[in-house]
Scaffold this active site. Sequence first.
Site, mmCIF file in Angstrom:
data_model
loop_
_atom_site.group_PDB
_atom_site.id
_atom_site.type_symbol
_atom_site.label_atom_id
_atom_site.label_comp_id
_atom_site.label_asym_id
_atom_site.label_seq_id
_atom_site.Cartn_x
_atom_site.Cartn_y
_atom_site.Cartn_z
ATOM 1 N N ASP A 102 0.838 -1.201 0.000
ATOM 2 C CA ASP A 102 0.000 0.000 0.000
ATOM 3 C C ASP A 102 0.876 1.255 0.000
ATOM 4 O OD1 ASP A 102 -2.204 -1.617 0.177
ATOM 5 O OD2 ASP A 102 -2.330 -1.474 2.372
HETATM 6 N N1 URA Z 1 -1.264 -5.982 3.807
HETATM 7 C C1 URA Z 1 -1.776 -4.745 3.793
HETATM 8 O O1 URA Z 1 -2.851 -4.513 4.333
HETATM 9 N N2 URA Z 1 -1.100 -3.776 3.165
HETATM 10 C C2 URA Z 1 0.095 -3.972 2.575
HETATM 11 O O2 URA Z 1 0.683 -3.028 2.036
HETATM 12 C C3 URA Z 1 0.629 -5.272 2.594
HETATM 13 C C4 URA Z 1 -0.064 -6.254 3.221
#
Ligand code: URA
Length: 237
Positions: free
Chosen positions: A102
């Site tokens: 993310d």
């Molecule tokens: N899980 C998440 O919620 N976000 C990420 O960036 C990676 C794994």
Amino acid sequence: MRLDKLLSNLGFSSRSLCREMIKKGRVQVDGIVCRDMAMHVPDGAKVTLDGKEIDTRVERYLMMYKPSGYLTAAEDKSQQTVMDLLPKVYHSLGCMPVGRLDKDTTGLLLFTTDGDLAHRLIAPRHHVDKVYLARVDEPLTEEDEQAFREGIKLQDFTAMPAKLERLEETLGRVTVQEGKYHQVKRMFSARGKRVLELHRASFGEMQLDKGMRPGDFRELKEKEIAALYQAAGKAHE
Ligand code: URA
């Protein structure tokens, strides 16, 4: 690969300008001036441009310490992406992120030009562990650990069993093999907790180098590349 294609793929210039450079005799292959732009360059050949040796590897593998604030995407019209942190040569060679973190997640992000390898590494059936450190807004409990072990039911799927270890009152280490959209955040959310910070510490056997700072990247070593292929169950030529 053809000499003109190789040079343009390596980011030197457009295909037509690379042809000009070759015609002018600026390029040597194994010590001999090569004016044949269609010449097949064998693996391991020494190629020079204006006397300077060129790194001709077309398969590349990188690790990056992803900083917060960058999208994991090949490109975006309005936002910065992790590709913006890489020199042009990696774009030309088609180096892409392995899976997705993310925008606000930090930590280990791999890149490769081998799309099939990338695909295998993120497929849950290959059981590659991804380890995250998650800071949450409420104290973690034994029940949380238990729920992660059993597999948490989310709106559209049930997450595979995962491991949650409580490191501090609100800091957990999570090991998952899946990588669905917002997976870790959604697992915590199902337990009534909000993730405040998320950092990926490792991917398979690979860990971020201790000295790396957000935004740093480096090429993987041969041993590390071999370990990735092994984890993905793929032969490495
Ligand atoms: N899980 C998440 O919620 N976000 C990420 O960036 C990676 C794994």
